[in-house]
Design a protein around this motif. Structure first.
Motif, PDB file in Angstrom:
ATOM      1  N   LEU A  15      26.333  66.233  42.099  1.00  0.00           N
ATOM      2  CA  LEU A  15      26.355  65.176  41.814  1.00  0.00           C
ATOM      3  C   LEU A  15      26.796  64.131  43.021  1.00  0.00           C
ATOM      4  N   VAL A  16      28.512  64.110  43.295  1.00  0.00           N
ATOM      5  CA  VAL A  16      28.727  62.766  44.078  1.00  0.00           C
ATOM      6  C   VAL A  16      28.367  63.548  46.045  1.00  0.00           C
ATOM      7  N   LEU A  17      28.634  64.594  45.868  1.00  0.00           N
ATOM      8  CA  LEU A  17      27.782  65.074  47.328  1.00  0.00           C
ATOM      9  C   LEU A  17      25.953  64.544  47.064  1.00  0.00           C
ATOM     10  N   ALA A  23      23.758  57.651  50.683  1.00  0.00           N
ATOM     11  CA  ALA A  23      24.312  56.626  50.870  1.00  0.00           C
ATOM     12  C   ALA A  23      24.197  56.746  52.660  1.00  0.00           C
ATOM     13  N   VAL A  24      24.824  58.157  52.767  1.00  0.00           N
ATOM     14  CA  VAL A  24      24.817  58.291  54.620  1.00  0.00           C
ATOM     15  C   VAL A  24      23.524  57.819  54.871  1.00  0.00           C
ATOM     16  N   ALA A  25      22.114  58.391  54.172  1.00  0.00           N
ATOM     17  CA  ALA A  25      20.676  58.311  54.585  1.00  0.00           C
ATOM     18  C   ALA A  25      20.151  56.301  54.340  1.00  0.00           C
ATOM     19  N   ALA A  26      21.166  56.227  53.766  1.00  0.00           N
ATOM     20  CA  ALA A  26      20.539  54.878  53.600  1.00  0.00           C
ATOM     21  C   ALA A  26      21.153  53.827  54.358  1.00  0.00           C
ATOM     22  N   ALA A  27      22.249  54.230  55.099  1.00  0.00           N
ATOM     23  CA  ALA A  27      23.083  53.951  55.822  1.00  0.00           C
ATOM     24  C   ALA A  27      22.222  53.689  57.222  1.00  0.00           C
ATOM     25  N   ILE A  28      22.000  54.910  57.185  1.00  0.00           N
ATOM     26  CA  ILE A  28      20.802  54.658  58.705  1.00  0.00           C
ATOM     27  C   ILE A  28      20.008  54.675  59.070  1.00  0.00           C
TER      28      ILE A  28
END
Length: 87
Positions: A15-17, A23-28
């Motif tokens: 779940l954390v991963l 979150a990384v995809a959203a930041a990109i």
């Protein structure tokens, strides 16, 4: 009890991963959108600049002849470079 705890821990890690990946995809995506907005703003500025140059050069007599001469000079320079460099 140990098997249940191990399975439960794996679920939390997954779940954390998953949250980290999202979150990384959203930041990109946010970075791409911000860069696209900056490019759009610069493109609008460039179009305005080209319009100003076009308005200034439309008034010049013989601009078509000047442009034609510039193109011919450019082509001659490219041909000369091909002969000099061999490419």
């Amino acid at each position: 009890m140990t098997t249940t705890l191990g399975a439960s821990t794996g679920w939390w890690v997954g779940l954390v991963l998953g949250i980290v990946v999202i979150a990384v995809a959203a930041a990109i995506v946010i970075a791409v959108v911000l860069l696209a907005q900056r490019i759009a703003h610069q493109a609008r500025s460039a179009v305005q600049g080209v319009d100003v140059v076009r308005a200034q050069t439309d008034e010049l007599d013989g601009i078509a002849r000047i442009n034609d001469s510039g193109v011919r000079i450019l082509h001659s320079a490219r041909a000369l470079r091909k002969v000099a460099v061999g490419k």
